[in-house]
Enzyme design. Sequence first.
Site, PDB file in Angstrom:
ATOM      1  N   SER A 187      35.092  86.267   7.366  1.00 48.51           N
ATOM      2  CA  SER A 187      34.135  86.497   6.298  1.00 48.51           C
ATOM      3  C   SER A 187      32.945  87.327   6.776  1.00 48.51           C
ATOM      4  O   SER A 187      33.123  88.420   7.308  1.00 48.51           O
ATOM      5  CB  SER A 187      33.699  85.164   5.690  1.00 48.51           C
ATOM      6  OG  SER A 187      33.157  85.352   4.409  1.00 48.51           O
ATOM      7  N   ASP A 390      43.193  85.604  -1.184  1.00 46.18           N
ATOM      8  CA  ASP A 390      41.724  85.571  -1.198  1.00 46.18           C
ATOM      9  C   ASP A 390      41.192  86.647  -2.124  1.00 46.18           C
ATOM     10  O   ASP A 390      41.650  87.792  -2.093  1.00 46.18           O
ATOM     11  CB  ASP A 390      41.205  85.799   0.221  1.00 46.18           C
ATOM     12  CG  ASP A 390      39.681  85.867   0.291  1.00 46.18           C
ATOM     13  OD1 ASP A 390      39.015  85.174  -0.511  1.00 46.18           O
ATOM     14  OD2 ASP A 390      39.163  86.603   1.151  1.00 46.18           O
ATOM     15  N   HIS A 452      41.471  82.647   1.924  1.00 44.90           N
ATOM     16  CA  HIS A 452      40.344  83.206   2.676  1.00 44.90           C
ATOM     17  C   HIS A 452      40.333  82.686   4.111  1.00 44.90           C
ATOM     18  O   HIS A 452      39.803  83.344   5.008  1.00 44.90           O
ATOM     19  CB  HIS A 452      39.046  82.804   1.962  1.00 44.90           C
ATOM     20  CG  HIS A 452      37.799  83.389   2.539  1.00 44.90           C
ATOM     21  ND1 HIS A 452      37.433  84.699   2.364  1.00 44.90           N
ATOM     22  CD2 HIS A 452      36.809  82.826   3.281  1.00 44.90           C
ATOM     23  CE1 HIS A 452      36.278  84.931   2.968  1.00 44.90           C
ATOM     24  NE2 HIS A 452      35.879  83.806   3.538  1.00 44.90           N
TER      25      HIS A 452
END
EC number: 3.4.16.6
Length: 654
Positions: A187, A390, A452
Site C-alpha cells: 500500500s 483489490d 489488497h
Amino acid sequence: MAATTNAGRSMASWRRLPTLIAAFTLSWASSFVAAAGSADYFVHDLPGAPDGPLVKMHAGHIEVNPENNGNLFFWHFQNKHIANKQRTVIWLNGGPGCSSEDGALMEIGPYRLKDENTLVYNDGAWNEFANVLFVDNPVGTGFSYVDTNAYIHELTEMASNFITFLERWFALFPEYEHDDLYIAGESYAGQYIPYIAQAIIERNKNAGPVNHKWNLAGLLIGNGWISPKEQYEAYLQFAYEKGIVKKGTDLATRLENPTALCQLKITESPDKIDYTECEEILQDMLQQTAGGVGASGKPQCYNMYDVRLKDDYPSCGMAWPPDLKSVTPYLRKKEVIKALNINENKSTGWTECNGQVGLNFHPKTKPSITLLPDILSSGVPILLFSGAEDLICNHLGTEALISNMEWNGGKGFELTPGTWATRRDWTFEGEPAGFWQQARNLTYVLFYNSSHMAPFDYPRRTRDMLDRFMGVDISSIGGQPTDSRLDGEKLPETTVGGAAGNSTSNQAAEKAKLEMAKWEAYRKSGELVLVIVIVAAAIWGWFVWKDRRKTAGQGYMGVATGERHSISTNPSGSRQGNVSGRTRGQGLEGFRNKRSGRRDVEAQDFDESELDDLHLSKPEDPHADSRYSIGDASDDEDGQKPEKSSSSGQAGRS
C-alpha cells in the site's frame, strides 16, 4: 626524610587505588553492557504461543529523534533456516500511520491469531529462510511514538529517521549487518520503500571502515501506492472490468467527469502524491454503487480491498480483514505489552492506524515512481505484486505505471523495440496462481483471487514468490519442495511449510547465539558486575593491608581518612503530557485514514531510561504541553483504520 616522603607517596597511591579500580570497573562493565544491549530486547515468551519451541525474537523501541522523543518500535523474528546465505527482510505497512503488526500477525509473520488469546503457526511465514524485521513506521504509528506536535511531514524526513533506526539497530544486532537486505511492504509503503532505498544507496556511497555498506539486495512492493497519475485513473477502469460500473450508464458519466478533472489536476501539478479531486472518485463510486440491506440493516457497499466482498456503508472494508477483531485486543493485553518490552503504564494502547500521522503527513516530495528508474539502474532488483481483487491500489494501475515507466534502456516490459516480455502463467501445486512478467531487473507478479493483502490470502504462494526472488538454494536444507511452475516448466525447488532439516551453518550459529544468550543473562541479572566489584574490593583490601604492614615496619602508622569516593548518577525525570485532539474524516479519510472512533486520551509517555542502550541524550523539556503519541486513532464513525495514504489523511492501508 627520604623514607618519609616515599612512604607518604606510597600511601597516597594506595588511597587513590579505590577510585582507579572503581573507574576501571565501571568503564569495563559499561562496555560490556553496551555490547550485550540486545538482551534488553529479547522476547522471553509470547502469550498464547502454540506448544513447541518459541521462535527467537526481539522487540522494543529505538530512538531516532531525541529532540521530539521520536522512537520506532520493531519486532524481529529470526530465520528458521539458513540456506545459501544470510538474509533479512524488513516489512512495512502503509497508511501513512498503519502498523506493521498487521504484517506480523495477519500476513507474513510466524504466527497468526486463532482468536484474541491463541496464536497458531503461519504455514508460509516469511522467516523460513530470512530474518524478518517489522517496523512501525513512521514515528507515531502503532507502538512507535513521538511528541504529538512533532509528527513528520515529508518522505525524506521519514527516510532519514529510518536510516538512523537501522544504524542503531545494527549496532545492537551486528550479526545481521552483513545480511542481504530486502525491504518489503504494501500500500502506501510503495512511497516509503523507494525513499528508504534511495537513502541507503546514498549512504553506501559514503561508507567507510566504521559505517560500512549495507547489502541492499532487493525491494518488494505489494499493491503499492506508487504513481498517482496511472493509479487514480485506474479506479474507473477497474470498476468497468469488474462490472461494478457499466459503461454508457448515467453512473458511468457521473464518475467519468471527476476522473477527467482528476487527470487535469495531475497534468497541472504532476509532482504531487495526493490530489483531493482524485480522492473523491473512489468515495463517490463506493457511495453510488451501494445498495441492498445487510443483516445490520445498513446499505451494502463494495469492500474496497476485496471487491468480491460486501460491507456496511460507509465502512466499505475498513473492518477487514476478519483477523483484525482478534489482533487489536491481543496487542492491548498487559502480558503481551510486557512481553514485547512496551511500557504498559504509559501507552495509549495499540491501534492499527493512527489518523493523526496521516493528517500531519504533507509530502512535497515527488511520487516514488520518479525514484524507481535510478534504483533499478543501480543494480537493485524490484518486484511489484498485486492481488487481482483489490480496488484501492488495483493491478490495472500498477500495470499501467510499469508500461509508462522508462528504465535501463527501455520502456515498460519491452525486450527489444516492439517486443515485450511475455506473461508467464504461474501454477502452484496444480492450481492457477497468477502470472509472472520480467525485464531489465523488474519483476511483476499478479495473484489471482487475491485481495489488497495477498499474503493474508496466500501466505505459502507469497513465500514461494519471496524465496524465488531472493534466490534461495535449498540444497543444504532438505524438506519437501513445492510444485511451482511457469508455463508448465518446473521452477527451482523451494520448500514451503517448513524444511525437514537444518543446515550445519545454522546449527553452529544457533550454538554461538545460545552461548551469547547466557552471557546476556548474566549481565541482565547483575551477577557479573557484582563479581567484578567483589574482586576489585578484595584486591584493594590486600594492597592496603600489605602497605600498612610495610609502613608499620618502618615506624609509621596508617592513618584513616575521611575521604569517600562515589560514583553517582542523576536520574532524569520522565516526560509527561496529554494526547489530545481527534481526527475528523474528510473526503476519503473515512476510508483510507481509518481506525477512528473512540480513542485513549489519558496522559502518556515513555520512561526513556528503559530504552537508553542506544539513545542520544536529550534536553529536558518540563513544559512540553503535548507529549508522546502512540497509536492515536482517527474518529471516523466506525472506528476503523486508514488506508492507502495521503497528505490529507486520505489513503493507503496497512
